[in-house]
Design a protein around this motif. Structure first.
Motif, mmCIF file in Angstrom:
data_model
loop_
_atom_site.group_PDB
_atom_site.id
_atom_site.type_symbol
_atom_site.label_atom_id
_atom_site.label_comp_id
_atom_site.label_asym_id
_atom_site.label_seq_id
_atom_site.Cartn_x
_atom_site.Cartn_y
_atom_site.Cartn_z
ATOM 1 N N SER A 61 43.763 2.548 -2.908
ATOM 2 C CA SER A 61 42.876 2.358 -3.824
ATOM 3 C C SER A 61 41.260 2.183 -3.627
ATOM 4 C CB SER A 61 42.937 0.943 -3.978
ATOM 5 O OG SER A 61 44.695 0.688 -4.742
ATOM 6 N N VAL A 64 40.822 6.105 -3.817
ATOM 7 C CA VAL A 64 40.506 6.987 -5.491
ATOM 8 C C VAL A 64 39.174 5.743 -6.109
ATOM 9 C CG1 VAL A 64 41.748 6.157 -8.191
ATOM 10 C CG2 VAL A 64 42.757 6.374 -5.661
ATOM 11 N N ALA A 65 38.721 4.468 -6.091
ATOM 12 C CA ALA A 65 37.834 3.842 -5.984
ATOM 13 C C ALA A 65 36.120 4.437 -6.227
ATOM 14 C CB ALA A 65 37.102 2.183 -6.039
ATOM 15 N N HIS A 67 36.832 7.897 -4.827
ATOM 16 C CA HIS A 67 36.259 9.478 -5.546
ATOM 17 C C HIS A 67 36.083 8.788 -7.116
ATOM 18 C CE1 HIS A 67 38.370 12.170 -7.897
ATOM 19 N NE2 HIS A 67 37.889 12.927 -7.772
ATOM 20 N N ASP A 68 36.252 8.137 -8.206
ATOM 21 C CA ASP A 68 36.058 7.407 -9.587
ATOM 22 C C ASP A 68 34.468 7.314 -9.628
ATOM 23 O OD1 ASP A 68 38.497 7.885 -9.681
ATOM 24 O OD2 ASP A 68 39.121 6.153 -10.333
ATOM 25 N N LEU A 69 33.951 6.963 -8.463
ATOM 26 C CA LEU A 69 31.939 6.941 -8.939
ATOM 27 C C LEU A 69 31.604 7.606 -8.310
ATOM 28 C CD1 LEU A 69 32.024 2.823 -6.882
ATOM 29 C CD2 LEU A 69 31.425 3.464 -9.663
ATOM 30 N N SER A 70 31.678 8.539 -7.665
ATOM 31 C CA SER A 70 31.291 9.442 -6.939
ATOM 32 C C SER A 70 30.977 10.828 -8.812
ATOM 33 C CB SER A 70 31.864 10.227 -6.354
ATOM 34 O OG SER A 70 31.319 11.616 -6.193
ATOM 35 N N ALA A 73 32.820 16.345 -8.033
ATOM 36 C CA ALA A 73 34.403 16.129 -8.285
ATOM 37 C C ALA A 73 35.046 18.207 -8.278
ATOM 38 C CB ALA A 73 35.056 15.954 -9.735
ATOM 39 N N ALA A 143 36.081 11.528 0.261
ATOM 40 C CA ALA A 143 36.442 11.130 -1.648
ATOM 41 C C ALA A 143 35.003 10.195 -2.466
ATOM 42 C CB ALA A 143 36.927 9.655 -1.734
ATOM 43 N N GLY A 146 33.449 14.199 -3.661
ATOM 44 C CA GLY A 146 34.385 15.071 -4.775
ATOM 45 C C GLY A 146 36.591 15.226 -4.159
ATOM 46 N N GLU A 148 39.970 15.117 -3.920
ATOM 47 C CA GLU A 148 40.429 13.706 -4.338
ATOM 48 C C GLU A 148 41.649 13.258 -3.397
ATOM 49 O OE1 GLU A 148 41.380 14.137 -6.963
ATOM 50 O OE2 GLU A 148 39.900 15.356 -7.524
#
Length: 294
Positions: A61, A64-65, A67-70, A73, A143, A146, A148
């Motif tokens: 988690s 993922v958090a 990575h999503d804020l970065s 990608a 992460a 970028g 995965e």
């Protein structure tokens, strides 16, 4: 991507341990295995598997958090896999170095070094408290740039699988080109040694080049027979003591220390004391070097 390389490698681990045990009994190093020590290693390995299952979701988690804020990608491009593996191994080097140089991280890592025997079962002595010690923070930058989360975890798992086979005395030296680039049983025996010349050396996971680049490499010297374990040996095969003894030691030191030194017992190197009553690995090595010079 739901794939755990370590889980798939477990049958191979078991087969190799049995093969090494047979080798040790038929002309190899008979002292490589001691049944109580091996039992402790297996129990610690089982416990680390349970601990990983309980905390793995939280680590995923957080990856993922981040990575999503970065804003970056990289995705699943083929070239990202080898790049991720190399950078993950670099992150592992710095985690491992900190795990020996910062007592907070050492408390989680020490059980891996607690055996006075060196065999494939020793590789199973993995941490129960890595999540509590925040060891996962060393992978968060991957992460952030970028990669995965699934790719990071798979590369980390492959790295861990690679490190299994280097915990043996059955392999003396690999070809020179391989020893120059990769971590090997010879290099990792040095890492598990308590000989003064070898303390805090060879932190590599897969690529020994990091140690050579950052000045922490030491070659195995056949004239200096390796002794395994930790500076202050456990003296017991008790699983819970092996896993938690350094955390207990930290709590005791922090409780007793003057206020201005309490944080140092968490963040300074293992063996540090405010009154100089103990020795760090640097102090032990320096004392040995003076003795060699005399």
């Amino acid at each position: 991507m739901d794939f755990d390389p370590v889980a798939y490698a477990i049958p191979v681990f078991i087969a190799l341990i049995l093969a090494e045990l047979l080798w040790s009994r038929r002309g190899g190093a008979r002292s490589a295995y001691e049944w109580r020590d091996t039992g402790t290693s297996l129990a610690i390995g089982l416990g680390s598997t349970v601990a990983g299952a309980l905390t793995g979701g939280a680590v995923v988690s957080m990856l993922v958090a981040v990575h999503d804020l970065s804003p970056l990608a990289i995705g699943w491009a083929w070239w990202a896999w080898p790049l991720c593996f190399v950078l993950d191994d670099l992150a592992y080097y710095w985690f491992h170095r900190c795990a020996h140089r910062v007592r907070w991280f050492w408390a989680s890592h020490v059980n891996h070094h607690s055996s006075q025997h060196y065999n494939l079962s020793t590789a199973l002595r993995q941490s129960w408290t890595g999540f509590f010690a925040l060891s996962f923070i060393f992978r968060l930058p991957l992460a952030a740039i970028g990669f995965e989360p699934g790719m990071i975890l798979i590369c980390g798992g492959i790295n861990l699988v690679y490190q299994f086979w280097i915990h043996t005395e059955a392999v003396k030296r690999m070809p020179r080109w391989f020893e120059a680039v990769m971590n090997t049983p010879s290099h990792h025996r040095v890492h598990h040694a308590v000989n003064a010349r070898y303390l805090d050396r060879n932190y590599a996971g897969t690529f020994i080049v990091w140690d050579k680049l950052f000045g922490t490499f030491a070659a195995e010297d056949d004239a200096d027979r390796i002794r395994y374990g930790i500076v202050s040996q456990l003296g017991t095969f008790n699983v819970l003591y092996a896993v938690f003894h350094e955390w207990i030691g930290i709590a005791r030191d922090v409780w007793r220390a003057p206020w201005r030194h309490k944080l140092s017992y968490l963040l300074r190197e293992p063996g540090w004391s405010h009154d100089g009553s103990r020795e760090t690995s640097d102090m032990i090595r320096q004392r040995w070097e003076r003795e060699q010079a005399d």
